[in-house]
Design an enzyme around this catalytic site. Structure first.
Site, PDB file in Angstrom:
ATOM      1  N   GLY A  46       0.829  -1.197   0.000  1.00  0.00           N
ATOM      2  CA  GLY A  46       0.000   0.000   0.000  1.00  0.00           C
ATOM      3  C   GLY A  46       0.860   1.243   0.000  1.00  0.00           C
ATOM      4  CD  GLN A  51       3.346   5.866   2.490  1.00  0.00           C
ATOM      5  OE1 GLN A  51       2.351   5.307   2.035  1.00  0.00           O
ATOM      6  NE2 GLN A  51       4.345   5.199   3.046  1.00  0.00           N
ATOM      7  CB  CYS A  91       5.059   2.198   7.091  1.00  0.00           C
ATOM      8  SG  CYS A  91       4.649   3.704   6.203  1.00  0.00           S
ATOM      9  CG  LEU A  92       6.484   0.857   1.046  1.00  0.00           C
ATOM     10  CD1 LEU A  92       5.972   1.126  -0.363  1.00  0.00           C
ATOM     11  CD2 LEU A  92       7.586  -0.195   1.021  1.00  0.00           C
ATOM     12  CG  HIS A 133      -0.624   1.436   7.247  1.00  0.00           C
ATOM     13  ND1 HIS A 133       0.351   1.021   8.116  1.00  0.00           N
ATOM     14  CD2 HIS A 133      -0.010   2.245   6.353  1.00  0.00           C
ATOM     15  CE1 HIS A 133       1.516   1.572   7.763  1.00  0.00           C
ATOM     16  NE2 HIS A 133       1.325   2.314   6.695  1.00  0.00           N
ATOM     17  CD  GLU A 134      -1.165   2.532   2.711  1.00  0.00           C
ATOM     18  OE1 GLU A 134      -0.768   3.709   2.566  1.00  0.00           O
ATOM     19  OE2 GLU A 134      -0.388   1.601   2.989  1.00  0.00           O
ATOM     20  CG  HIS A 137       0.193   6.965   5.340  1.00  0.00           C
ATOM     21  ND1 HIS A 137       1.315   7.450   5.972  1.00  0.00           N
ATOM     22  CD2 HIS A 137       0.442   5.652   5.103  1.00  0.00           C
ATOM     23  CE1 HIS A 137       2.207   6.465   6.102  1.00  0.00           C
ATOM     24  NE2 HIS A 137       1.698   5.356   5.597  1.00  0.00           N
TER      25      HIS A 137
HETATM   26 NI    NI Z   1       2.564   3.450   5.488  1.00  0.00          NI
END
Ligand code: NI
Length: 167
Positions: A46, A51, A91-92, A133-134, A137
């Site tokens: 995701g 991000q 998380c990236l 989670h997304e 963000h």
């Molecule tokens: Ni993330």
């Protein structure tokens, strides 16, 4: 195909709230393609637009093992959650780390697709976790602030799991 630089934890933009999309202009369509490329390249499931440094309410998710079932969520809104799951999350924007987070086990979301048609997406387990989670963000929230206990190194975690399976 174009990759965009992923902002990492500590970058102030990750704490900022993203703005809704009113009209899907061409630059946003390019952004969505780039977000998918960037997510797959980084091996994530995701990614939110913030991000890659764009404060707009766009999320891409693909939890399929083959990586061929991408979902695009524009202006996503959580309609319903239920149950509870506790598990590792990464998380990236926080590379090489994982932490334990408790989330709803079921999540139902209303969003627009890349043709700006409204649709409903729902899921349990990993899908529900990814959705929550997304969408966090987009509110300027990173999972790190919800972690129970320590943030762990993914490498150390993988070793622990290896030891478990060797028995
Ligand atoms: Ni993330």
């Amino acid at each position: 195909m174009a990759l965009r630089a992923i902002r990492t934890y500590g970058d102030e933009i990750l704490t900022m709230k993203s703005k809704p999309i009113k009209e899907l202009k061409d630059r946003f369509k390019v952004l969505i393609d780039d977000m998918l490329d960037t997510m797959y390249d980084a091996g994530g499931v995701g990614l939110a637009a913030v991000q890659v440094g764009v404060l707009r309410r766009i999320v891409v998710i693909d939890i399929s093992p083959e990586g061929d079932e991408p979902y695009v969520l524009i202006n996503p809104e959580i309609l319903e959650t239920s149950g509870e799951q506790t598990g590792y999350e990464g998380c990236l924007s926080v590379p090489g780390k994982q932490g334990t987070v408790t989330r709803a086990n079921y999540c139902k979301v209303k969003a627009f697709n890349r043709d700006m048609e409204e649709y409903i997406i729902e899921g349990e387990g990993l899908m529900a976790r990814a959705l929550q989670h997304e969408i966090d963000h987009l509110e300027g929230e990173v999972y790190v602030d919800k972690v129970e206990g320590e943030l762990l190194d993914s490498a150390a975690l993988a070793e622990m799991e290896d030891e478990d399976t060797e028995e």
